[in-house]
Design a protein around this motif. Structure first.
Motif: not given
Length: 687
Positions: A25-26, A28-29, A132, A134, A190, A257, A260, A263, A266-267
C-alpha cells in the motif's frame, strides 16, 4: 522537498499481520503520487520501505520505515510498521509519533491475530483508527464480507467509506460513499467514471451507517438525522472528521495496491478525515503532564528511533515545537549534552533528502548525534523531557559466541545494534561465563546475528543459555581440616574442626564456638575466607553452594608455622571432606509465570505447563477478554516457551516470568545436570 505547515501534515502508521499488504500500500501511494518511477514489490526486493538486506532476503518488514507522500499540497508521513510479532518494538516506535493508525487487512484472509493485536495497541495508545481492506485482486477476496466482519468484531464505529466494485478478480472501480462518485485506476491516472448500478444498494447502506455515527458530531446533525434528512457531502465530511478524532468512527477503505485501485481515494481519506498533528492527542511529559505541539515555540524534538551501522548513527525525530534547522545546537535533557544538528533530512526509505528546516509536527532525521538515544528529548534549554516509549519485555534468550574468537567485535556490534533496537537485551553472565542476548523471539535473534555479520563482519553462533543451578546439603556433618606443610625453613600449619549444616540464608552463615583459644581469634577470618572460596563450587556439578551454615568449634595451631593461608587451606579440606557426606542436592531456579491467552487456549496451555513440571496456581479473567494463568515453573523448562506459546495460540499468547526461589531437583533431572556438568568439564580440560 518543501516545508509544510502543521495543518498540511498527516502522520499515519500502517499496522497489521505480516503479509497483509502494508508495504504494498505504501509503495502504491508513492508510485501514484510520482515520488517513485516504478512500483516495487517485496518479492522482487525493490520496495522503498523494505530496503534493509535482511528485509530483501526475507521478503517482509523487520523495521519501521518512513515514506513521506506529497499530494495536493499535503504531506502524509507514512510509517510502514512490521507485522511479524518479533519486531513489535518497531511498531511502538511508529505509533509514538503517529496521529492516526491504519490497520491493513486482506480482502481474502480478513481478520487475523495481527489485526486484533493492532486494534488493541492503537486503542491503548489512544490513537484514531482507519482500516484498509486490500489485495482485492486475489481469488475469493470479498470487501463487503470483511467489512461486515470488522463491524461485528470491533463494533459499530467501523464505517465503510470507499468500496471496490469487482469484475471477477479485477477491481472495475472504487466508490466514494461520501461523494457518491466512482473512480477507476489506469496506470498513473485515476479518473472519475459513472457509478455502477450494482453499487447503489451498498452506497445507501453504508451512507446510513456513516450518517448514524456522524450525527454524534453536533446537535444540528443529530437533529437532522432524526428528522430523516440526508446529510450534505460537507456535513458528512465534518461528521467523519469529528468521529475519527473521538473514536466513534473508524473509516474503512478498500482496493488493490498493485493496480492502484482505491489508493488515491484512501490517500484523500487520510487527508480529509485524519487529524493533523495540532488536532491529534497531546503528547505527555515524563512527569505525566500534557504537552501540546507548538509551531511558534522554541525548537524541540523527540527522537523515536535510531539506525546504527559501522559508520555511525542516524536519529529519526519528530519536531514537537518550533522548527528545527541545521545550524541549531540543542540540549539533551537526559544527559545535558549539547548536540549540533549539522544537517537535517527528510527520510524516504533509505534515501536521505537534505532540507533547510523541519517544522512542528513533521518527521525528519539527523546524523552523527554523539550522546542521543531513542526516547531522548532535545530542546534549546534542555528543560523538556517527553514520555519514553514503554517497550515490551524480552522473552527469548540465547547464549552467543563469536566464531574465530572476535569477542571485541561482537561486543562493539551488539552495543551498536542495542542503540537502534531497544528490545534487544545484552547481558554478560559472570556465573556461567556466557554472553546472553535477549529478544522477542527466535526470528528477532536470528536477524540480530545476521546483522552482526553483515554490518560488523563478525560471524556468531548461538546456543541455549546455561541455567545457574545451586547446590546445598541436607544433613549435619562435622569434619576436621588439617593442613601441614614443611619445606625447609618456616612451614604451614592449620587445624580446624567445622560443623556443617543446612542454613536459613542463601549466603554462607559463619559462626564460631571456639573455647580455650584452640584456634586464635585472628585466624577466624582466614577460616571464613577459605570457606567462602570453597562454596563457589559444589561437589556434585560444580555449582555454588547455598543455605550453608558452618560453625568453627575446635582446632589447633602452631606458634611459629600457623598463618592465614594455612587456616584457609584447612577450611577447604574440611569443606571437601564434609560435602559428600552431607547428602548434597542440586537446586534449580523457579519462577512465577503469568500467561495471557484467550479462553479457547486454556486447556492446551495448562496441559503444556504440566509437561514442563509447572504447578498451576490459579486462573483469572484479564482485560480485553483474555485469561491469565498463574503458575510456578522451573527455568530449565522455559527456554523455548516464547516460540512454543506463540505456536500453541496462533500468536495470541504472551507471558511474564520472574524468579522467585530455588527448589530441589527431582533425582532424574539431577542426574542429567550432573552428567552435563561432567561433559562440559571434560571439554574444558581438552581445550
Amino acid at each position: 522537498m518543501a516545508a509544510y505547515s502543521i495543518d498540511k501534515i498527516r502522520n499515519i502508521c500502517l499496522l497489521g499481520h505480516v503479509g497483509d499488504g502494508k508495504t504494498a500500500l505504501t509503495e502504491s501511494m508513492l508510485y501514484l503520487t510520482r515520488a517513485t518511477d516504478r512500483l516495487g514489490k517485496a518479492s522482487d526486493g525493490n520496495t522503498v520501505c523494505d530496503f534493509d538486506p535482511e528485509e530483501v532476503k526475507r521478503q517482509f518488514s523487520i523495521s519501521t520505515a518512513i515514506a513521506p507522500v506529497e499530494y495536493n499540497g499535503y504531506k502524509v508521513n507514512v510509517l510502514d510498521c512490521p507485522g511479524f510479532f518479533d519486531f513489535v518494538g518497531e511498531v511502538y516506535e511508529g505509533m509514538r509519533v503517529a496521529d492516526v493508525g491504519c490497520i491493513v487487512v486482506s480482502g481474502k484472509g480478513g481478520i487475523n491475530v495481527g489485526s486484533e493485536k493492532s486494534w488493541k495497541m492503537l486503542s491503548k495508545a489512544g490513537l484514531p483508527k482507519f482500516f484498509y481492506i486490500g489485495k482485492m485482486d486475489e481469488e475469493h477476496a470479498d470487501y463487503h464480507k470483511v467489512a461486515s466482519a470488522l463491524r461485528e468484531k470491533f463494533g459499530i464505529s467501523v464505517c465503510p467509506v470507499v468500496f471496490p466494485v469487482m469484475n471477477g478478480t479485477k477491481v472495475e472501480c472504487v466508490v466514494d460513499i461520501v461523494s457518491k462518485k466512482a473512480y477507476k485506476a489506469d496506470g498513473l491516472k485515476t479518473t472519475e467514471v459513472p457509478v455502477p448500478a450494482e453499487a447503489e444498494e451498498y452506497i445507501e447502506e453504508y451512507r446510513a451507517i456513516i450518517s448514524e455515527n456522524a450525527a454524534e458530531a453536533s446537535e444540528e446533525l443529530m437533529e437532522k438525522f432524526f428528522e430523516g434528512e440526508e446529510f450534505t457531502e460537507q456535513e458528512m465530511l465534518m461528521g467523519i472528521q469529528a468521529g475519527v478524532k473521538s473514536g466513534s468512527i473508524c473509516p474503512a477503505s478498500g482496493g488493490c495496491a498493485y493496480t492502484g485501485a482505491g489508493t488515491i481515494s484512501f490517500l484523500e481519506g487520510i487527508i480529509n478525515y485524519a487529524p493533523n498533528p495540532a488536532e491529534g492527542q497531546n503528547d505527555m511529559t515524563a512527569d505525566g503532564d500534557e504537552f501540546k505541539l507548538d509551531p511558534s515555540g522554541a525548537p524541540a524534538l523527540y527522537v523515536f528511533k535510531n539506525v546504527a551501522d559501522q559508520y555511525g548513527r542516524l536519529s529519526y525525530f519528530r519536531v514537537v515545537s518550533g522548527s528545527v534547522t541545521g545550524d541549531l545546537t540543542l540540549v539533551n535533557s537526559r544527559s545535558g549534552a549539547k548536540e549540533k544538528m549539522g544537517h537535517v533530512y527528510m527520510i524516504r526509505g533509505k534515501k536521505s533528502i537534505e532540507v533547510d528546516s523541519i517544522s512542528a509536527g513533521d518527521i525528519g532525521a539527523v546524523s552523527k548525534l554523539t550522546d542521543t538515544l531513542t526516547c531522548d528529548t532535545l530542546s534549546t534549554a534542555g528543560d523538556l523531557t517527553l514520555a519514553s516509549i514503554e517497550f515490551p519485555h524480552t522473552c527469548y534468550s540465547r547464549a552467543i559466541v563469536a566464531k574465530g574468537g572476535n569477542e571485541d567485535k561482537i561486543s562493539t556490534g551488539l552495543n551498536r545494534l542495542k542503540d537502534e533496537d531497544p528490545c534487544l537485551g545484552i547481558e554478560n553472565n559472570a556465573e556461567t561465563h556466557e554472553q546472553i542476548i535477549s529478544g522477542m523471539g527466535d526470528m528477532h535473534i536470528e536477524v540480530i546475528c545476521s546483522k552482526l555479520k553483515a554490518k560488523f563482519g563478525v560471524e556468531v553462533a548461538t546456543t541455549e543459555p546455561r541455567i545457574a543451578y545451586r547446590e546445598k546439603i541436607r544433613k549435619k556433618v562435622e569434619k576436621q581440616g588439617r593442613h601441614k606443610k614443611q619445606s625447609g625453613g618456616s612451614g604451614q600449619f592449620g587445624d580446624v574442626w567445622i560443623r556443617f549444616e543446612p542454613g536459613e540464608e542463601l549466603d554462607l552463615e559463619f559462626a564460631e564456638e571456639v573455647f580455650g583459644g584452640s584456634v586464635p581469634r585472628q585466624y577466624f577470618p582466614s577460616v571464613e575466607k577459605g570457606l567462602r572460596d570453597s562454596i563457589k563450587k559444589g561437589v556434585l556439578a560444580g555449582y555454588p553452594v547455598v543455605n550453608l551454615k558452618a560453625t568453627l568449634h575446635d582446632g589447633s595451631y602452631h606458634p611459629v608455622d600457623s598463618q592465614d593461608i594455612a587456616f584457609q587451606m584447612a577450611a577447604r579440606i574440611a569443606y571437601k571432606a564434609a560435602m559428600r557426606e552431607a547428602n548434597p542436592v542440586i537446586l534449580e531456579p523457579y519462577g512465577t509465570l503469568k500467561v495471557y491467552v484467550p479462553d479457547e487456549y486454556m486447556g492446551d496451555i495448562i496441559g503444556d505447563l504440566n509437561k514442563r513440571r509447572g504447578r498451576v496456581m490459579g486462573m483469572n479473567p484479564f482485560e480485553d477478554g483474555l485469561q491469565v494463568i498463574e503458575a510456578e515453573v522451573p527455568f530449565s523448562e522455559m527456554s523455548s516457551y516464547a516460540i512454543d506459546l506463540r505456536s500453541m495460540t496462533r500468536g495470541w499468547g504472551s507471558f511474564d516470568l520472574d524468579f522467585v526461589r530455588y527448589e530441589e531437583t527431582p533425582p532424574a533431572v539431577q542426574a542429567t545436570i550432573i552428567e552435563e556438568a561432567k561433559s562440559r568439564m571434560e571439554e574444558d580440560d581438552d581445550e
